[in-house]
Design a protein around this motif. Structure first.
Motif, PDB file in Angstrom:
ATOM      1  N   SER A   1       0.828  -1.210   0.000  1.00 54.54           N
ATOM      2  CA  SER A   1       0.000   0.000   0.000  1.00 54.54           C
ATOM      3  C   SER A   1       0.860   1.257   0.000  1.00 54.54           C
ATOM      4  CB  SER A   1      -0.892   0.021   1.253  1.00 54.54           C
ATOM      5  OG  SER A   1      -1.775  -1.075   1.279  1.00 54.54           O
TER       6      SER A   1
ATOM      7  N   ARG B   1      -9.845  -1.060  -4.806  1.00 55.15           N
ATOM      8  CA  ARG B   1      -8.469  -1.089  -4.283  1.00 55.15           C
ATOM      9  C   ARG B   1      -7.998   0.280  -3.824  1.00 55.15           C
ATOM     10  NH1 ARG B   1      -4.285  -2.283  -7.518  1.00 55.15           N
ATOM     11  NH2 ARG B   1      -5.335  -1.576  -9.425  1.00 55.15           N
TER      12      ARG B   1
ATOM     13  N   GLN C   1      -5.471   6.667  -1.225  1.00 53.91           N
ATOM     14  CA  GLN C   1      -5.015   5.467  -0.534  1.00 53.91           C
ATOM     15  C   GLN C   1      -5.031   4.326  -1.525  1.00 53.91           C
ATOM     16  OE1 GLN C   1      -3.899   5.022   2.716  1.00 53.91           O
ATOM     17  NE2 GLN C   1      -3.382   2.956   1.995  1.00 53.91           N
TER      18      GLN C   1
ATOM     19  N   ASN D   1      -4.290   0.443  -2.136  1.00 57.02           N
ATOM     20  CA  ASN D   1      -4.109  -0.861  -1.512  1.00 57.02           C
ATOM     21  C   ASN D   1      -4.052  -1.953  -2.576  1.00 57.02           C
ATOM     22  OD1 ASN D   1      -4.415   0.374   1.103  1.00 57.02           O
ATOM     23  ND2 ASN D   1      -6.633   0.288   0.822  1.00 57.02           N
TER      24      ASN D   1
END
Length: 120
Positions: free
Chosen positions: A17, A63, A78, A80
């Motif tokens: 991440s 994601r 963000q 991920n």
């Protein structure tokens, strides 16, 4: 003129991440993330507009999460479950006034970009 400054890029292994940030020097009604990999066209990744409406490219949906801290005039992404195909230069872009189109089109301001590299 609004200045956009990205940060948070780096190198990560697949599955990892990262969180990108984009600080804006002034008010914008719509902000988004775009990316461009070597030899490929720039593509839209995600956007958020006044009222917190968001949109995502199919390739990152589920994601990536886009958010904005209005008090700090800062946009976040963000990321991920990163994949090698997410490797690209990521750009922040913004539009001064509300747009009738998705991904803040046409964008008024662009940042310089931050590199994201995902290794397998």
């Amino acid at each position: 003129q609004v200045q956009l400054v990205e940060s948070g890029g780096g190198s990560v292994q697949a599955g990892g991440s990262l969180r990108l940030s984009c600080a804006a020097s002034g008010y914008t009604s719509c902000m988004g993330w775009f990316r461009q990999a070597p030899g490929k066209q720039r593509e839209a990744v995600a956007y958020i507009e006044f009222g917190d409406t968001t949109g995502y490219a199919d390739s990152v949906k589920d994601r990536f999460i886009i958010s904005k801290d209005n008090a700090k005039n800062t946009l976040y992404l963000q990321m991920n479950g990163l994949k090698p195909e997410d490797t690209a230069m990521y750009y922040c872009a913004a539009r001064r006034y509300r747009s009738a189109y998705s991904f803040c089109a046409p964008q008024d301001y662009w940042g310089q970009g931050t590199q994201v590299t995902v290794s397998s």
